[in-house]
Write a protein that holds these residues in place. Sequence first.
Motif, mmCIF file in Angstrom:
data_model
loop_
_atom_site.group_PDB
_atom_site.id
_atom_site.type_symbol
_atom_site.label_atom_id
_atom_site.label_comp_id
_atom_site.label_asym_id
_atom_site.label_seq_id
_atom_site.Cartn_x
_atom_site.Cartn_y
_atom_site.Cartn_z
ATOM 1 N N ARG A 70 0.835 -1.204 0.000
ATOM 2 C CA ARG A 70 0.000 0.000 0.000
ATOM 3 C C ARG A 70 0.871 1.256 0.000
ATOM 4 N N ARG A 71 1.921 1.255 0.832
ATOM 5 C CA ARG A 71 2.836 2.406 0.862
ATOM 6 C C ARG A 71 3.541 2.580 -0.476
ATOM 7 N N LYS B 114 1.155 4.018 -3.029
ATOM 8 C CA LYS B 114 0.910 5.438 -2.782
ATOM 9 C C LYS B 114 2.075 6.283 -3.306
ATOM 10 N N LYS C 56 2.048 9.050 -6.410
ATOM 11 C CA LYS C 56 2.558 10.420 -6.286
ATOM 12 C C LYS C 56 3.586 10.709 -7.365
#
Length: 128
Positions: A83-84, A87, A91
Amino acid sequence: MKKWFYRLIWIPVLVVAVLFLVANRMPVAISLDPFNADNPAMSTAALPLWFWLMAMLFTGVGLGALGMWLSGGERRSQARDNRRELKAAKKELAAMTARAEAAEKSAAAPAGEPENPHEPPKLEATNL
Protein backbone atom coordinates in the motif's frame (compact mmCIF):
# COMPACT_ATOMS: atom_id res chain seq x y z
CA MET A 1 -30.11 -25.01 -2.41
CA LYS A 2 -26.99 -24.47 -0.32
CA LYS A 3 -28.92 -22.36 2.20
CA TRP A 4 -31.53 -25.10 2.68
CA PHE A 5 -28.83 -27.74 3.13
CA TYR A 6 -27.12 -25.53 5.70
CA ARG A 7 -30.39 -25.11 7.62
CA LEU A 8 -31.25 -28.81 7.33
CA ILE A 9 -28.00 -29.71 9.10
CA TRP A 10 -27.46 -26.91 11.62
CA ILE A 11 -30.98 -26.33 12.99
CA PRO A 12 -31.29 -29.88 14.40
CA VAL A 13 -27.73 -29.70 15.77
CA LEU A 14 -28.54 -26.44 17.57
CA VAL A 15 -31.82 -27.84 18.95
CA VAL A 16 -30.03 -30.93 20.33
CA ALA A 17 -27.28 -28.72 21.83
CA VAL A 18 -29.83 -26.46 23.58
CA LEU A 19 -31.76 -29.48 24.89
CA PHE A 20 -28.50 -31.00 26.21
CA LEU A 21 -27.51 -27.77 27.95
CA VAL A 22 -30.95 -27.31 29.54
CA ALA A 23 -31.14 -30.97 30.67
CA ASN A 24 -27.70 -30.87 32.36
CA ARG A 25 -28.07 -28.03 34.84
CA MET A 26 -26.53 -29.86 37.82
CA PRO A 27 -23.34 -28.36 39.30
CA VAL A 28 -20.19 -30.14 38.18
CA ALA A 29 -16.66 -29.69 39.52
CA ILE A 30 -13.97 -30.26 36.92
CA SER A 31 -11.05 -32.25 38.35
CA LEU A 32 -7.58 -31.84 36.93
CA ASP A 33 -6.00 -34.58 39.09
CA PRO A 34 -6.20 -38.01 37.40
CA PHE A 35 -4.59 -39.90 40.32
CA ASN A 36 -6.84 -39.02 43.26
CA ALA A 37 -10.50 -38.94 42.27
CA ASP A 38 -11.87 -38.68 45.85
CA ASN A 39 -9.81 -35.68 46.94
CA PRO A 40 -8.33 -34.03 43.87
CA ALA A 41 -5.43 -31.64 44.36
CA MET A 42 -6.64 -29.44 41.51
CA SER A 43 -10.33 -28.93 40.89
CA THR A 44 -12.64 -26.11 39.94
CA ALA A 45 -15.69 -24.73 41.64
CA ALA A 46 -18.92 -26.63 41.12
CA LEU A 47 -20.77 -24.84 38.33
CA PRO A 48 -23.49 -26.01 35.93
CA LEU A 49 -22.30 -28.26 33.11
CA TRP A 50 -23.63 -25.84 30.47
CA PHE A 51 -21.27 -23.17 31.86
CA TRP A 52 -18.23 -25.41 31.40
CA LEU A 53 -19.30 -26.46 27.91
CA MET A 54 -19.91 -22.88 26.79
CA ALA A 55 -16.64 -21.75 28.41
CA MET A 56 -14.72 -24.41 26.47
CA LEU A 57 -16.54 -23.47 23.25
CA PHE A 58 -15.73 -19.76 23.62
CA THR A 59 -12.16 -20.55 24.63
CA GLY A 60 -11.72 -22.70 21.52
CA VAL A 61 -13.21 -20.06 19.24
CA GLY A 62 -11.03 -17.37 20.83
CA LEU A 63 -7.84 -19.42 20.54
CA GLY A 64 -8.69 -20.29 16.93
CA ALA A 65 -9.25 -16.62 16.08
CA LEU A 66 -5.98 -15.68 17.79
CA GLY A 67 -4.12 -18.37 15.84
CA MET A 68 -5.59 -17.17 12.55
CA TRP A 69 -4.69 -13.55 13.35
CA LEU A 70 -1.12 -14.48 14.29
CA SER A 71 -0.65 -16.60 11.18
CA GLY A 72 -1.78 -13.72 8.95
CA GLY A 73 0.74 -11.21 10.32
CA GLU A 74 3.21 -11.63 7.47
CA ARG A 75 0.49 -11.11 4.85
CA ARG A 76 -0.82 -8.00 6.62
CA SER A 77 2.72 -6.60 6.80
CA GLN A 78 3.23 -7.28 3.08
CA ALA A 79 -0.10 -5.61 2.30
CA ARG A 80 0.93 -2.49 4.28
CA ASP A 81 4.24 -2.34 2.41
CA ASN A 82 2.46 -2.75 -0.93
CA ARG A 83 0.00 0.00 0.00
CA ARG A 84 2.84 2.41 0.86
CA GLU A 85 4.69 1.54 -2.34
CA LEU A 86 1.56 2.06 -4.42
CA LYS A 87 0.91 5.44 -2.78
CA ALA A 88 4.49 6.56 -3.53
CA ALA A 89 4.20 5.31 -7.13
CA LYS A 90 0.94 7.22 -7.61
CA LYS A 91 2.56 10.42 -6.29
CA GLU A 92 5.54 9.94 -8.59
CA LEU A 93 3.25 9.28 -11.56
CA ALA A 94 1.23 12.44 -10.82
CA ALA A 95 4.43 14.51 -10.62
CA MET A 96 5.79 13.04 -13.86
CA THR A 97 2.47 13.61 -15.62
CA ALA A 98 2.42 17.24 -14.49
CA ARG A 99 6.00 17.74 -15.71
CA ALA A 100 5.21 16.10 -19.06
CA GLU A 101 2.13 18.29 -19.53
CA ALA A 102 4.13 21.39 -18.68
CA ALA A 103 6.85 20.35 -21.15
CA GLU A 104 4.27 19.71 -23.89
CA LYS A 105 2.64 23.04 -23.21
CA SER A 106 5.92 24.94 -23.42
CA ALA A 107 7.01 23.02 -26.54
CA ALA A 108 3.67 23.60 -28.29
CA ALA A 109 3.70 27.39 -27.83
CA PRO A 110 6.53 29.14 -29.74
CA ALA A 111 8.64 31.46 -27.64
CA GLY A 112 7.76 34.63 -29.54
CA GLU A 113 4.00 34.15 -29.67
CA PRO A 114 1.68 34.55 -26.69
CA GLU A 115 -0.10 31.46 -25.41
CA ASN A 116 -3.49 33.05 -25.89
CA PRO A 117 -3.86 34.62 -29.37
CA HIS A 118 -6.49 37.10 -28.10
CA GLU A 119 -4.04 38.57 -25.59
CA PRO A 120 -1.68 41.34 -26.66
CA PRO A 121 2.01 40.43 -26.60
CA LYS A 122 3.81 41.10 -23.35
CA LEU A 123 6.51 43.74 -23.49
CA GLU A 124 9.79 42.93 -21.88
CA ALA A 125 12.28 45.49 -20.64
CA THR A 126 15.72 45.18 -22.12
CA ASN A 127 18.98 46.81 -21.12
CA LEU A 128 20.62 48.89 -23.82
